[in-house]
Scaffold this active site. Structure first.
Site, PDB file in Angstrom:
ATOM      1  N   GLY A  11       0.820  -1.221   0.000  1.00 55.89           N
ATOM      2  CA  GLY A  11       0.000   0.000   0.000  1.00 55.89           C
ATOM      3  C   GLY A  11       0.840   1.252   0.000  1.00 55.89           C
ATOM      4  CB  VAL A  63      -3.005  -7.530  -0.384  1.00 57.27           C
ATOM      5  CG1 VAL A  63      -1.713  -6.770  -0.628  1.00 57.27           C
ATOM      6  CG2 VAL A  63      -4.076  -6.627   0.181  1.00 57.27           C
ATOM      7  CE1 TYR A 155      -9.924   0.279   8.947  1.00 52.68           C
ATOM      8  CE2 TYR A 155     -10.393   1.467  10.989  1.00 52.68           C
ATOM      9  CZ  TYR A 155      -9.519   1.125   9.953  1.00 52.68           C
ATOM     10  OH  TYR A 155      -8.232   1.638   9.953  1.00 52.68           O
ATOM     11  CB  THR A 190      -4.067   9.117   4.332  1.00 53.53           C
ATOM     12  OG1 THR A 190      -5.177   8.382   4.876  1.00 53.53           O
ATOM     13  CG2 THR A 190      -2.942   9.169   5.356  1.00 53.53           C
TER      14      THR A 190
END
Ligand code: NDP
Ligand code: 8X3
Length: 254
Positions: A11, A63, A155, A190
């Site tokens: 990543g 991935v 998450y 980000t």
């Protein structure tokens, strides 16, 4: 003969992974950088070569797919399988809803990337490290790996899994001289929120309003610190938050 240490970062096309690539290149590592966006990998390779004289191998793959992971990482050419540091960073949050409203494709993306993807990569690379009797695995967890907030159950579950896997790796790799560090950031600005909100820029921006969030480079600094310590030292866990964030629940916005 090139004797520089090698780090593999998953990543590396944005955010924390990209910042880690720059910091590790600056610290003298040669790099394997991965992600799905091949063009970004090419641009970053060019920048790292120019700025730091880094030898860079780019590998574009998903991935989530164990076959791609095995094909790309299982047959690394020449000296590239001599990986000293693996940064398991590739990951995402997708969606923010109560469980009854959650979308299956969001859940699958999070679990397949954050948990299964991390495992697929680790399985291949840890075998190279075991052969050499040395290595350091840095897993990017989250404050969501210790706390659970409303709408974030899946998450958070995926990052709790990263916490459990980091503990398990530390035990299983003990006899192989492999260090394992889990880094758990709070809010980092980000592409994370853009991805979580499926490209809704306004909603993503609002996450960082009236707060000074961490920058990806702050997390990269923690990675560099953990891997630079004397080889008998293992940093198990680092939790790093903005000054205005106490934990997953409490943020002070000015
Ligand atoms: P970004 O969205 O900026 O970066 C995510 C990186 O993961 C990209 O390079 C992306 O590359 C890669 N990635 C995502 N899915 C896949 C996939 N299926 N296969 C390969 N690569 C993939 O977010 P961050 O830099 O913030 O996130 C990095 C890590 O940090 C994640 O694990 C995240 O959970 C964690 N984290 C982030 C926090 C934050 O607030 N930002 C806080 C705590 C932890 P590409 O799209 O090119 O495949
Ligand atoms: C990302 C931080 O608080 O959105 O892992 O879960 S949080």
């Amino acid at each position: 003969m090139n004797t520089k240490q090698i780090a593999l970062i998953t990543g590396a096309t944005s955010g924390i992974g990209e910042a880690a690539a720059k910091s590790l290149a600056g610290a003298g590592y040669d790099l394997i950088i991965t992600g799905r966006r091949a063009e970004r990998l090419r641009d970053l390779k060019e920048e790292l070569q120019k700025t730091y004289g880094t030898d860079v191998l780019t590998l574009a793959f998903d991935v989530q797919d164990p076959h791609q992971v095995a094909a790309m990482l299982g047959t690394l050419p020449g000296r590239w399988h001599g990986i000293d540091v693996l940064v398991n960073n590739a990951g995402l949050a997708s969606g923010l809803e109560h469980i009854d409203q959650g979308a299956l494709h969001d859940w699958e993306a999070m679990i397949d990337t954050n948990v299964k993807g991390l495992l697929y990569v680790t399985r291949v690379i840890s075998r190279f490290m075991i052969e050499r009797g040395n290595g350091h695995i840095v897993n990017i967890g989250s404050i969501a790996g210790r706390q659970v907030y409303e709408n974030g159950a899946v998450y958070c579950a995926s990052k709790h899994a990263v916490n459990a896997l980091s503990q398990g790796m530390r035990i299983d790799f003990l006899q192989h001289n492999i260090r394992v560090t889990e880094i758990r950031p709070g809010m980092v600005e980000t592409e994370f929120s853009q991805v979580r909100f499926h490209g809704d820029t306004a909603r993503a921006k609002a996450v960082y309003q009236r707060i000074t969030p961490l920058q990806a480079s702050d997390v990269a600094e923690a990675i560099i610190w953990a891997i630079s310590l004397p080889s008998h030292v293992n940093i198990d866990e680092i939790t790093i938050t903005p000054r205005q964030q106490a934990n997953a629940y409490y943020t002070y916005r000015t």
